[in-house]
Write an enzyme that holds these catalytic residues in place. Structure first.
Site, PDB file in Angstrom:
ATOM      1  N   HIS A 356      60.273  25.118  64.658  1.00  0.00           N
ATOM      2  CA  HIS A 356      60.077  25.955  63.725  1.00  0.00           C
ATOM      3  C   HIS A 356      61.237  26.752  63.041  1.00  0.00           C
ATOM      4  O   HIS A 356      61.046  27.664  62.220  1.00  0.00           O
ATOM      5  CB  HIS A 356      58.970  27.170  64.046  1.00  0.00           C
ATOM      6  CG  HIS A 356      57.764  26.514  64.277  1.00  0.00           C
ATOM      7  ND1 HIS A 356      56.773  26.587  63.083  1.00  0.00           N
ATOM      8  CD2 HIS A 356      56.941  25.912  65.163  1.00  0.00           C
ATOM      9  CE1 HIS A 356      55.940  26.140  63.395  1.00  0.00           C
ATOM     10  NE2 HIS A 356      55.837  25.627  64.709  1.00  0.00           N
ATOM     11  N   LYS A 544      55.745  39.191  53.959  1.00  0.00           N
ATOM     12  CA  LYS A 544      56.249  38.451  54.976  1.00  0.00           C
ATOM     13  C   LYS A 544      57.017  39.268  55.887  1.00  0.00           C
ATOM     14  O   LYS A 544      57.153  40.581  55.810  1.00  0.00           O
ATOM     15  CB  LYS A 544      57.109  37.351  54.402  1.00  0.00           C
ATOM     16  CG  LYS A 544      58.556  37.850  53.664  1.00  0.00           C
ATOM     17  CD  LYS A 544      59.097  36.492  53.156  1.00  0.00           C
ATOM     18  CE  LYS A 544      58.486  35.948  52.179  1.00  0.00           C
ATOM     19  NZ  LYS A 544      58.192  34.499  52.156  1.00  0.00           N
ATOM     20  N   ARG A 545      57.186  38.812  57.304  1.00  0.00           N
ATOM     21  CA  ARG A 545      57.778  39.544  58.144  1.00  0.00           C
ATOM     22  C   ARG A 545      59.301  40.306  57.760  1.00  0.00           C
ATOM     23  O   ARG A 545      59.688  39.487  56.694  1.00  0.00           O
ATOM     24  CB  ARG A 545      58.387  38.759  59.412  1.00  0.00           C
ATOM     25  CG  ARG A 545      56.791  38.521  60.197  1.00  0.00           C
ATOM     26  CD  ARG A 545      56.362  39.777  61.054  1.00  0.00           C
ATOM     27  NE  ARG A 545      57.385  40.520  61.957  1.00  0.00           N
ATOM     28  CZ  ARG A 545      57.255  40.704  63.081  1.00  0.00           C
ATOM     29  NH1 ARG A 545      56.261  39.928  63.667  1.00  0.00           N
ATOM     30  NH2 ARG A 545      58.150  41.193  63.874  1.00  0.00           N
ATOM     31  N   LYS A 550      65.214  36.709  54.913  1.00  0.00           N
ATOM     32  CA  LYS A 550      64.040  36.612  54.081  1.00  0.00           C
ATOM     33  C   LYS A 550      64.403  37.527  52.732  1.00  0.00           C
ATOM     34  O   LYS A 550      63.877  37.542  51.775  1.00  0.00           O
ATOM     35  CB  LYS A 550      62.595  37.161  54.638  1.00  0.00           C
ATOM     36  CG  LYS A 550      62.121  36.182  55.602  1.00  0.00           C
ATOM     37  CD  LYS A 550      60.805  36.631  56.148  1.00  0.00           C
ATOM     38  CE  LYS A 550      60.166  35.765  57.253  1.00  0.00           C
ATOM     39  NZ  LYS A 550      59.457  34.473  56.595  1.00  0.00           N
ATOM     40  N   THR A 652      54.742  29.580  54.726  1.00  0.00           N
ATOM     41  CA  THR A 652      53.486  29.131  54.106  1.00  0.00           C
ATOM     42  C   THR A 652      52.902  30.176  53.289  1.00  0.00           C
ATOM     43  O   THR A 652      51.975  30.085  52.471  1.00  0.00           O
ATOM     44  CB  THR A 652      52.515  28.974  55.451  1.00  0.00           C
ATOM     45  OG1 THR A 652      52.666  30.180  56.225  1.00  0.00           O
ATOM     46  CG2 THR A 652      52.905  27.977  56.152  1.00  0.00           C
ATOM     47  N   LYS A 656      50.240  29.965  50.140  1.00  0.00           N
ATOM     48  CA  LYS A 656      48.968  30.595  49.566  1.00  0.00           C
ATOM     49  C   LYS A 656      49.195  31.355  48.366  1.00  0.00           C
ATOM     50  O   LYS A 656      48.016  31.204  47.532  1.00  0.00           O
ATOM     51  CB  LYS A 656      48.994  31.852  50.885  1.00  0.00           C
ATOM     52  CG  LYS A 656      48.787  31.430  52.262  1.00  0.00           C
ATOM     53  CD  LYS A 656      48.870  32.668  52.908  1.00  0.00           C
ATOM     54  CE  LYS A 656      49.199  32.222  54.314  1.00  0.00           C
ATOM     55  NZ  LYS A 656      49.762  33.273  55.268  1.00  0.00           N
TER      56      LYS A 656
HETATM   57  C1  LIG Z   1      51.066  33.470  55.854  1.00  0.00           C
HETATM   58  C2  LIG Z   1      51.233  34.683  56.845  1.00  0.00           C
HETATM   59  C3  LIG Z   1      52.552  34.724  57.306  1.00  0.00           C
HETATM   60  C4  LIG Z   1      53.798  33.764  56.864  1.00  0.00           C
HETATM   61  O1  LIG Z   1      54.475  34.182  55.778  1.00  0.00           O
HETATM   62  P1  LIG Z   1      55.934  33.611  54.988  1.00  0.00           P
HETATM   63  O2  LIG Z   1      55.939  34.052  53.939  1.00  0.00           O
HETATM   64  O3  LIG Z   1      55.586  32.248  55.064  1.00  0.00           O
HETATM   65  O4  LIG Z   1      56.856  34.100  55.940  1.00  0.00           O
HETATM   66  C5  LIG Z   1      53.037  35.843  57.829  1.00  0.00           C
HETATM   67  N1  LIG Z   1      52.138  36.936  58.167  1.00  0.00           N
HETATM   68  C6  LIG Z   1      50.623  36.673  57.756  1.00  0.00           C
HETATM   69  C7  LIG Z   1      49.695  37.845  57.980  1.00  0.00           C
HETATM   70  C8  LIG Z   1      50.248  35.698  56.958  1.00  0.00           C
HETATM   71  O5  LIG Z   1      49.132  35.645  56.590  1.00  0.00           O
END
Ligand SMILES: *Cc1c(COP(=O)(O)O)cnc(C)c1O
Length: 810
Positions: A356, A544-545, A550, A652, A656
């Site tokens: 990952h 995101k985190r 990022k 991911t 979404k």
């Molecule tokens: C989808 C998701 C992530 C991953 O987000 P990225 O933008 O791909 O880093 C992290 N936390 C939650 C709660 C998510 O639903």
């Protein structure tokens, strides 16, 4: 529908009376939640049993997904959806005089994961069941999930996540399936009469692993798979026979230490603290899971253990469960009596490994001493694996000593878990095309040269059932009205939407749906922050985190730039923008926390400055988690995916948001590249350095943050504002960010990508002014998002890696 709703209304009333002695009038949302959960569980029970019997009877190959994280979020709505009862249940709840959101939000998110890696595991379980594959998850039932984030005066404060305050309705404790895990102790080696080495252990510290099973229902297909989460308990209960020299208090302390093993999730998804407790957790997970897998194999199949790999594949989610490799070896050698070669053949045909990340701080390495002390027999096996592997290398690469050192599993008193995982697995996959290429050509190139056939790409995915059908009912209804409902079972059918990309009546409806969702989010924002935002402004979302790679900082720099521009020229004709952030920072990650502070500080200045007249709003929603993502995503216009190219393995969140009609503003990184492959440059906003350019900069060292500071007055102004304390409450406040960028030479290229990022934002604004064009872009993104359904991903794992057959349930 009417009938089933009626039935549900009656069932809920009866169960309220029966289980709780309550009438509807006396019931709370919590009561409704609890009885509805029991009704749902009852509806799944027969199918759950039938599924397990079907798998055993047919002796089908099974796949087990081992992961330290399962970020499943809430389950009530998705269970209802999968049972085909979601709409009916919502209506029944309303008819009973309750509000469905109120009822569903009684469920505390199961936050047993940090971010994308844990959410991927959850989406995969949903797809496995929905595609009727015999696939199950194994994880840890942490008593505390990821910390709850509060923001106090702009600072992140972490609170423990008490997610089990109420009994968790979806889990079933399976006392009878408990197994014992051995830590520490002594290993003895004997020789039997034929000269074989026999290993035995004594004086180990024993820990009981109790499984809690959660049913994972497929989408309206009868399949119910299992997520098994292990809880650590002491073997002897207080009040049982105490050994000599043990006091009651010692015993209590002992129990407490053991329960720590499943105590909490490490809140760090990109680097591992060198905590031996984390290593204990990993061994606890794999030992319990593999014992359970071997037991089930033996019960189901009357064939010998050396054919395990024909009936079982074990996928390890990153290296965290890679001790599973020596653990299976241990069981095969010491308990099943296989020869080394035979055991190794079985093991290396059973495990497959998903990588990952290539961030060096996230590549797991453990001190030899720690592994040796905590699990001596496992260490011996790792040593032997390493010994044999290096000998093999030696035969071929005698002339390349350095290369052997680079590939060794044990080097410099540390165990390299990624090396162990690659050597012990039959497949290694990256999680997006570019990420897999980087593994093959950079990070793991020697391994790729040696084992080219092991490496494969499996681009991540998301379950469209949760991330579209469940979270965005308005859009789902529109899609079904336009193209029919086939897309629900076959997400690729979403592509039929393309025919309507110029259809003004469809686009008009899409506009209404997005506006409705933005109004809903605006009211959530109002409730949670007290700030009013304009649903007609552009909702620009970055969730995101929080991590330097990022680049939330790049986003903030742009906001400061816009603010400076508006202050200089208040009459500017701009489209109002609402910037929405949500992000947790690892508790020990200083720079990430500084960025959170900066976002809040800039927000409070921008949101309250009368000169801005509402043209800019900056919102930070605290405690980012699955249920919050579900509220934000349907309302997004822009999806910020702006990682430093080469750093985001896949992402991911990007998928979404695209699936909900947001348009990506992003770098050529991770799965953004594959999104561009399908939607094209016209339907997203791409900017910035490419991965090759980033890698080349790191190689040749020619990047200069200082030069950009000197050259570009917009950049200089922002950095000077930070340095001069213009935003902070005290003058020192953001100096660290200033110094960090300039003296560490801006390791994530925020300054280099600043200008291209501004230009991309200008294009965003221009595109938004042409409303039909924008809607058409949005629809095009939705149309192509079926490619990123985790159903596609799982299909590809099942055929290429696991060789799995679908099992219809009678
Ligand atoms: C989808 C998701 C992530 C991953 O987000 P990225 O933008 O791909 O880093 C992290 N936390 C939650 C709660 C998510 O639903």
């Amino acid at each position: 529908m009417k009938l089933r709703k009626k039935k549900l209304v009656n069932r809920i009333s009866q169960e309220l009376a029966h289980q709780k002695g309550l009438t509807i009038e006396g019931a709370s949302s919590r009561d409704i939640y609890e009885v509805l959960a029991s009704i749902i569980n009852e509806s799944m029970e027969d199918n759950w049993k039938a599924t397990q019997e079907g798998y055993a009877y047919g002796k089908y190959k099974q796949v087990y997904y081992l992961s330290m994280e399962f970020l499943i979020g809430r389950l009530m709505e998705s269970n209802l959806l999968n049972l085909g009862l979601l709409d009916e249940a919502k209506e029944a709840i309303r008819e009973l005089g309750f509000n469905e959101e109120e009822v569903f939000s009684q469920e505390h998110d199961a936050g047993l994961g940090n971010g994308g890696l844990g959410r991927l595991a959850a989406c995969f379980l949903d797809s496995l069941a929905s595609l009727q594959y015999p696939g199950h998850g194994y994880g840890i039932r942490y008593r505390y999930g990821l910390f709850e984030q509060r923001i106090i005066h702009g600072n992140q404060v972490e609170l423990p996540d008490y997610w089990l305050t109420y009994p968790y309705p979806w889990e079933y404790r399976k006392e009878e399936d408990a197994v014992v895990i051995h830590f520490e102790g002594n290993v003895h080696i004997h020789e039997d009469q034929d000269g074989n080495l026999i290993f035995s252990y004594d004086q180990t510290n024993k820990v009981k692993a109790i499984p809690y099973d959660i049913p994972i229902s497929g989408y309206q297909n009868g399949t119910v798979n299992t997520l098994r989460l292990w809880s650590a308990e002491a073997i002897d209960n207080i009040g049982g026979s105490l050994e000599e020299n043990t006091t009651y208090y010692k015993e209590l302390a002992h129990q407490h230490t053991i329960e720590q093993i499943s105590g909490f999730l490490y809140p760090d998804d990109s680097s591992e603290e060198g905590k031996s407790l984390r290593l204990k957790q990993q061994y606890f997970l794999v030992s319990a899971s593999i014992q359970s897998i071997v037991q089930q194999y033996k019960q189901t199949h009357k064939i010998s253990i050396d054919r395990l790999h024909e009936k079982v594949s074990i996928q390890i989610n990153d290296t965290h469960p890679s001790l599973g490799i020596p653990e299976l070896m241990r069981i095969l050698l010491d308990e099943e009596g296989l020869s080394w070669d035979n055991a190794w053949k079985v093991t290396t045909n059973t495990f497959a490994y998903t990588n990952h990340t290539t961030l060096s701080e996230a590549l797991e390495k453990w001190p030899v001493a720690t592994i040796k002390q905590l699990m001596p027999r496992i260490y011996m096996i790792i040593e032997e694996i390493n010994e044999r592997f290096c000998q093999e290398l030696w035969l071929d690469y005698k002339h390349l000593r350095n290369q052997i050192a680079d590939m060794a599993i044990i080097a410099h008193d540390t165990v390299h878990m990624a090396h162990l995982a690659i050597v012990g697995s039959y497949r290694v996959n990256g999680v997006a095309r570019i990420h897999t290429e980087i593994l093959k050509t950079q990070e793991m190139k020697y391994f790729y040269q040696r084992f080219p056939d092991k490496f494969t790409n499996k681009t991540n995915g998301i379950t469209h059932r949760r991330w579209l059908l469940q979270v965005n009912p308005e859009l789902s209804t529109l899609v079904t009205d336009v193209i029919g409902s086939q897309w629900i079972k076959r997400p690729k059918k979403l592509i039929s939407l393309l025919k309507y990309a110029e259809d003004s009546s469809v686009l008009e409806k899409l506009k209404e749906v997005k506006l409705t969702n933005k109004q809903k989010l605006a009211s959530v924002i109002q409730q949670r922050t007290g700030i009013m935002v304009d649903p007609h402004s552009i909702f620009d979302v970055h969730i995101k985190r929080l991590h330097e790679y990022k680049r939330q900082l790049l986003n903030v720099f742009h906001i400061i730039y816009l603010y400076n521009e508006l202050k200089d020229n208040p009459q500017q004709d701009v489209i109002p923008r609402t910037f929405i952030f949500a992000a947790k920072a690892a508790p020990s990650y200083y720079m990430a926390k500084e960025v959170i502070k900066l976002i809040h500080t800039v927000a409070s200045i921008v949101n309250h400055d009368p000169d801005i007249k509402g043209k800019l709003k900056v919102i930070f929603l605290e405690n980012y988690q699955v249920s919050l993502a579900e509220q934000i995503i349907p309302a997004a216009d822009i999806s910020q995916q702006i990682s430093t190219a080469s750093k985001e393995a896949s992402g991911t969140g990007n998928m979404k948001l695209m699936m909900n009609g947001a348009i990506t503003l992003g770098t050529l990184d991770g799965a953004n590249i594959e999104i561009r492959d399908v939607v094209g440059n016209d339907n997203m906003f791409i900017f910035g350095l490419t991965a090759e350019e980033v890698i080349e900069y790191y190689r040749n060292g020619s990047y200069s943050a200082r030069a950009l500071y000197d050259q570009d007055e917009r950049i200089r102004r922002i950095l000077d504002q930070l340095n001069d304390g213009d935003f902070g409450i005290h003058q020192m406040e953001f100096k660290d960010i200033y110094y960090h960028i300039l003296s560490h030479n801006d390791p994530y290229f925020v300054l280099q990508d600043f200008e291209p990022y501004l230009e991309a934002h200008e294009l965003v604004e221009r595109a938004y002014r042409n409303k039909n064009k924008w809607l058409s872009m949005s629809l095009t993104n939705i149309a192509h998002s079926g490619k990123f359904s985790s159903d596609q991903t799982i299909q590809s794992y099942a055929t290429d890696i696991w060789k799995l057959k679908q099992v219809p349930i009678k």
